[in-house]
Write a protein that holds these residues in place. Sequence first.
Motif, mmCIF file in Angstrom:
data_model
loop_
_atom_site.group_PDB
_atom_site.id
_atom_site.type_symbol
_atom_site.label_atom_id
_atom_site.label_comp_id
_atom_site.label_asym_id
_atom_site.label_seq_id
_atom_site.Cartn_x
_atom_site.Cartn_y
_atom_site.Cartn_z
ATOM 1 N N THR A 33 118.882 -33.567 45.407
ATOM 2 C CA THR A 33 118.418 -32.198 45.609
ATOM 3 C C THR A 33 118.940 -31.410 44.410
ATOM 4 O O THR A 33 120.138 -31.117 44.332
ATOM 5 C CB THR A 33 118.957 -31.608 46.920
ATOM 6 O OG1 THR A 33 118.538 -32.439 47.996
ATOM 7 C CG2 THR A 33 118.440 -30.184 47.126
ATOM 8 N N PRO A 34 118.063 -31.122 43.441
ATOM 9 C CA PRO A 34 118.548 -30.491 42.203
ATOM 10 C C PRO A 34 119.004 -29.044 42.395
ATOM 11 O O PRO A 34 118.473 -28.320 43.232
ATOM 12 C CB PRO A 34 117.335 -30.559 41.275
ATOM 13 C CG PRO A 34 116.154 -30.711 42.162
ATOM 14 C CD PRO A 34 116.625 -31.374 43.419
ATOM 15 N N ASP A 35 120.001 -28.671 41.615
ATOM 16 C CA ASP A 35 120.494 -27.298 41.550
ATOM 17 C C ASP A 35 120.326 -26.706 40.153
ATOM 18 O O ASP A 35 120.534 -25.512 39.969
ATOM 19 C CB ASP A 35 121.985 -27.243 41.912
ATOM 20 C CG ASP A 35 122.231 -27.488 43.389
ATOM 21 O OD1 ASP A 35 121.395 -27.103 44.211
ATOM 22 O OD2 ASP A 35 123.281 -28.088 43.713
ATOM 23 N N TYR A 36 120.004 -27.568 39.173
ATOM 24 C CA TYR A 36 119.913 -27.140 37.783
ATOM 25 C C TYR A 36 118.759 -27.844 37.077
ATOM 26 O O TYR A 36 118.254 -28.851 37.551
ATOM 27 C CB TYR A 36 121.213 -27.485 37.014
ATOM 28 C CG TYR A 36 122.450 -26.928 37.635
ATOM 29 C CD1 TYR A 36 122.851 -25.623 37.383
ATOM 30 C CD2 TYR A 36 123.231 -27.709 38.490
ATOM 31 C CE1 TYR A 36 124.007 -25.106 37.967
ATOM 32 C CE2 TYR A 36 124.387 -27.196 39.076
ATOM 33 C CZ TYR A 36 124.765 -25.898 38.807
ATOM 34 O OH TYR A 36 125.899 -25.387 39.379
ATOM 35 N N ILE A 37 118.434 -27.321 35.904
ATOM 36 C CA ILE A 37 117.528 -27.983 34.965
ATOM 37 C C ILE A 37 118.311 -28.128 33.666
ATOM 38 O O ILE A 37 118.859 -27.140 33.157
ATOM 39 C CB ILE A 37 116.239 -27.172 34.736
ATOM 40 C CG1 ILE A 37 115.426 -27.082 36.027
ATOM 41 C CG2 ILE A 37 115.410 -27.790 33.608
ATOM 42 C CD1 ILE A 37 114.236 -26.146 35.954
ATOM 43 N N THR A 38 118.393 -29.352 33.168
ATOM 44 C CA THR A 38 119.138 -29.620 31.939
ATOM 45 C C THR A 38 118.161 -29.919 30.814
ATOM 46 O O THR A 38 117.276 -30.773 30.954
ATOM 47 C CB THR A 38 120.102 -30.806 32.136
ATOM 48 O OG1 THR A 38 121.017 -30.471 33.194
ATOM 49 C CG2 THR A 38 120.875 -31.081 30.862
ATOM 50 N N ILE A 39 118.328 -29.205 29.705
ATOM 51 C CA ILE A 39 117.444 -29.324 28.558
ATOM 52 C C ILE A 39 118.083 -30.205 27.485
ATOM 53 O O ILE A 39 119.253 -30.047 27.145
ATOM 54 C CB ILE A 39 117.129 -27.930 27.963
ATOM 55 C CG1 ILE A 39 116.592 -26.974 29.036
ATOM 56 C CG2 ILE A 39 116.160 -28.057 26.779
ATOM 57 C CD1 ILE A 39 115.297 -27.383 29.694
ATOM 58 N N HIS A 40 117.259 -31.116 26.968
ATOM 59 C CA HIS A 40 117.651 -32.036 25.903
ATOM 60 C C HIS A 40 116.590 -31.956 24.797
ATOM 61 O O HIS A 40 115.480 -31.489 25.034
ATOM 62 C CB HIS A 40 117.648 -33.487 26.392
ATOM 63 C CG HIS A 40 118.449 -33.734 27.619
ATOM 64 N ND1 HIS A 40 119.721 -34.234 27.571
ATOM 65 C CD2 HIS A 40 118.164 -33.574 28.938
ATOM 66 C CE1 HIS A 40 120.190 -34.373 28.803
ATOM 67 N NE2 HIS A 40 119.257 -33.983 29.655
ATOM 68 N N SER A 41 116.919 -32.479 23.620
ATOM 69 C CA SER A 41 115.878 -32.802 22.640
ATOM 70 C C SER A 41 116.076 -34.273 22.275
ATOM 71 O O SER A 41 117.192 -34.795 22.347
ATOM 72 C CB SER A 41 115.922 -31.886 21.414
ATOM 73 O OG SER A 41 117.127 -31.994 20.708
ATOM 74 N N THR A 42 114.993 -34.922 21.922
ATOM 75 C CA THR A 42 114.978 -36.380 21.835
ATOM 76 C C THR A 42 115.837 -36.962 20.714
ATOM 77 O O THR A 42 116.234 -38.119 20.797
ATOM 78 C CB THR A 42 113.541 -36.906 21.649
ATOM 79 O OG1 THR A 42 113.003 -36.358 20.434
ATOM 80 C CG2 THR A 42 112.669 -36.549 22.828
ATOM 81 N N GLY A 43 116.095 -36.195 19.672
ATOM 82 C CA GLY A 43 116.842 -36.737 18.547
ATOM 83 C C GLY A 43 115.996 -37.672 17.697
ATOM 84 O O GLY A 43 116.503 -38.357 16.828
ATOM 85 N N ASN A 44 114.686 -37.692 17.953
ATOM 86 C CA ASN A 44 113.780 -38.577 17.222
ATOM 87 C C ASN A 44 112.629 -37.747 16.652
ATOM 88 O O ASN A 44 111.728 -37.344 17.393
ATOM 89 C CB ASN A 44 113.246 -39.656 18.164
ATOM 90 C CG ASN A 44 112.410 -40.689 17.453
ATOM 91 O OD1 ASN A 44 111.896 -40.452 16.360
ATOM 92 N ND2 ASN A 44 112.237 -41.830 18.078
ATOM 93 N N PRO A 45 112.629 -37.472 15.341
ATOM 94 C CA PRO A 45 111.631 -36.579 14.748
ATOM 95 C C PRO A 45 110.210 -37.144 14.674
ATOM 96 O O PRO A 45 109.287 -36.419 14.327
ATOM 97 C CB PRO A 45 112.183 -36.298 13.355
ATOM 98 C CG PRO A 45 113.099 -37.418 13.051
ATOM 99 C CD PRO A 45 113.636 -37.907 14.367
#
Length: 155
Positions: free
Chosen positions: A24-36
């Motif tokens: 049951t999520p409480d957050y949204i975590t943002i990433h970037s792929t590190g692959n251009p």
Amino acid sequence: MLSYVTDHIPKTTPYNRRPGYSMTPDYITIHSTGNPTSTARNERAWLTNPNNNVTASWHIVVDEKEAIEAIPLNEVAWHAGDGGNGTGNRKSIGIEICESGDRQKTLQNAAELVAKLLKERGWGVDRLRRHYDWSGKICPRIFYDNGKWTGWEQF
């Protein structure tokens, strides 16, 4: 309107990438792929690539063309770097932003996606986290500039 594709990886995917644990999520975590050079489709394919031996996964990846959901939003994914029982992994939806293609269009799509997820849940932006917030990793790196999170504030 952003194209949203549901293409879940099998629960049998090696290296426990889709453990099938309820969340049951409480957050949204943002990433970037590190692959251009990688697209959302490439990133989705990497999760089930037999050459990939990493225990890491995410829920949704977004690029200039589409968003792809690889793990159901009510299941755990291993993306936050805070351990098997960490809040980031156990209580947040992991979103990967691609670094390829039209960056402005990709960021627009990511913002649209995140806004939709927040609205559906009745959440404010206080529920957003960076990968960095859970583990200290400089991620999403596309929002980091010379020691400042300028791009994160703008996002």
